[in-house]
Every structure is written in structure tokens, then in C-alpha cells.
Scaffold this active site. Sequence first.
Site: not given
Length: 349
Positions: A176, A317
Site C-alpha cells: 500500500e 509498499e
Amino acid sequence: MAALTMTELLAVPALDRILEPTLQKALDGKAKPPGALGRIEELALTLGLIQGRERPAVKQPVLLVFAGDHGLTRSGVAAFPSGVTVAMVDTLLAGKANANAFARVVGAEVRVIDAGVAADLSDRKGLIQSKIARGTADASVEPAMTPQQAEAALLAGAWLANEAIADGADLIALGEMGIGNSASAALLMHRLAPASLDDCVGPGAGHSPEGMAQKRVVLARAAARSNAAAPMDVLAQFGGFEIAMMAGALLATAKAGVPVLVDGFIGTAAALLAIRLAPAARDYCLFAHASAETGHRLMLQRLDARPLLELDMRLGEGTGALLAVPLVKAACALLSEVAELADVLEAAG
């Protein structure tokens, strides 16, 4: 590929354990003392059960990075402005983010999705367009999203995971990007773990003592605004779009019988949501690492999850998930490539 309904998405089958004795016998018979490879043996067994075969394999890992913004940032829960989300999406698309570097090392494809960035990114080449809205509302003063948006985000995440699997992905990792998403994740954890809010709130991307004090005040106001407890109600009240899409992707991946690598604090909040919606999804999850973010270890405990790595990371991430990919591949190789102990002993005379 037909879109799933919510009823279909939540119908995750229980993990079939019929192969467990066969897999355990195979592991015990490899050229090593029984149990000598510790949790790698446990991982190999889990992968064999999820894939339903005696020789599991992971050849096409795909990282799905969902990006979204949070209205909570307007109330000062984050150390950085929401514009950083756009900058990091561009960095990911340019192949220059941490996740890109790690993905190249471990042989994973990266797909970047606009789940709800608060900007028009329609001109970004390579970006998967799945925006629900330009960021969620400020959950400290009103619901982060409507029930319809919450459902749409879950189903969009499911669609994208199924699309990756249809393209050959045999391992889905979830990542994310979103300024303010540790605040949203803390609220989800608070209600769904459940846990006291103080145990859920951490510095996220970094905060001064004054910033942390403000974050706690804002999140306490958000929590006091709604007594939502049911998973979909909690999601609608506290967001965010990227977390909802990760949860939908996890559910679809589990439903397809494909292992899913869960990243850190934000990813585990998405997993918590997914598992509260469909408890059977828990057995398809591989928890990559123990984040240094406040609350992550407690959330893992609530899910009875032991992470594969402990590296004091708290980036997001999907970086922690990517670093666990070699362990997953190694566990598969244990079952598919290692000699039998009986053959070694026979050769030794």
C-alpha cells in the site's frame, strides 16, 4: 472473467488438509534430521496445503500496491501532506521505489493501483485505474466512506487479484501507499482486534512528540464518533480505500487457493478485516514480517500469526512481503528438489 458478488467473495472455503499426513511424511523423509529446517518446514507444509499438491511451486509472484488518501490527514494525523502519495505513486511507476528495487531482486512483478488517491492520475502510464473517490472523508468528523463505497472497494480489490491470478500469478503479495493510512489502520485494529486505542496508535511515517499527541487526540475523536463493531461498518466509518482493496484482494486470493503474503501494520489491518469477514481466509495467509510500528505485534497475536521475518521495518509498499518471497520459494524447493534421506543413506552404503 466474471465479477464476484459480496456473497461469493465471502464464501472462502476451509483449507483442505487431506494432504497434511503425506506432506509431513515427505518433509520428515528429506535429507536432513526431522524438523531441522524449523519454520521453513512449517511453511512448506502450509504451501502444499494451500496449493493442494505435494510439490508446491511459486514461479510468478505479483505485488499489488494499492494507493489511497485519507481525509484524516486534514486533521493532522500525518507528518506529511497527502501530496506525497502522488509523488510516491509516480516513484513506483518509474520503478524507483523501495518496493521496485526489492521486487527486481526477488523476481516479482509490481502492479500499482489507484484505489483512491486525492488527485487526478488518469494520465499516468502503467497505473491501474480503480479509484473509488478522491480520498476518504475525514473519519474524525464523519464516516470515511459510504457503505456502497466500502463494498465497491472490496470487490475492486478482488477483481484485481483475480486478474493477476488469471495472468499466472501463483503468489500474491499485498502492499500500500497512502499518507495517513496508519491512522485508519489503527482505528480498524482498535475495533476489530479488538484492542485499546492507545495500543494501536504509532508514529506511522514519523512524528514529533507534538504530532503524536495530535494524532492520538484526532483518533480518539474518531473512535468516539461511532460505536461501529461489525467489520463492514467499521470499514465504512474509518476507511480507507486502499485497505479495503487489500482486504478484497486477500479474500479473492484465498478463494482461488493461492497463498497471499501479508506485509506490515497496514497490510495486517487489511488482513484482520478480511478474516473478520471470512474466517477461513486466515489459513491462506503468510505473514511476512513483524513491523516496528506500534500495535503490529499485538495485531499479529490476535490473528495467531507468527511472522516469517523480524527486521524492524515500518515502510509499507509491500517491502516486507517482498523480502519474504525467497523464503516462500525456498520452502517450495524443499519439497520439490531435496533428496530423500533414504536415498542418501543407501548411496552411503
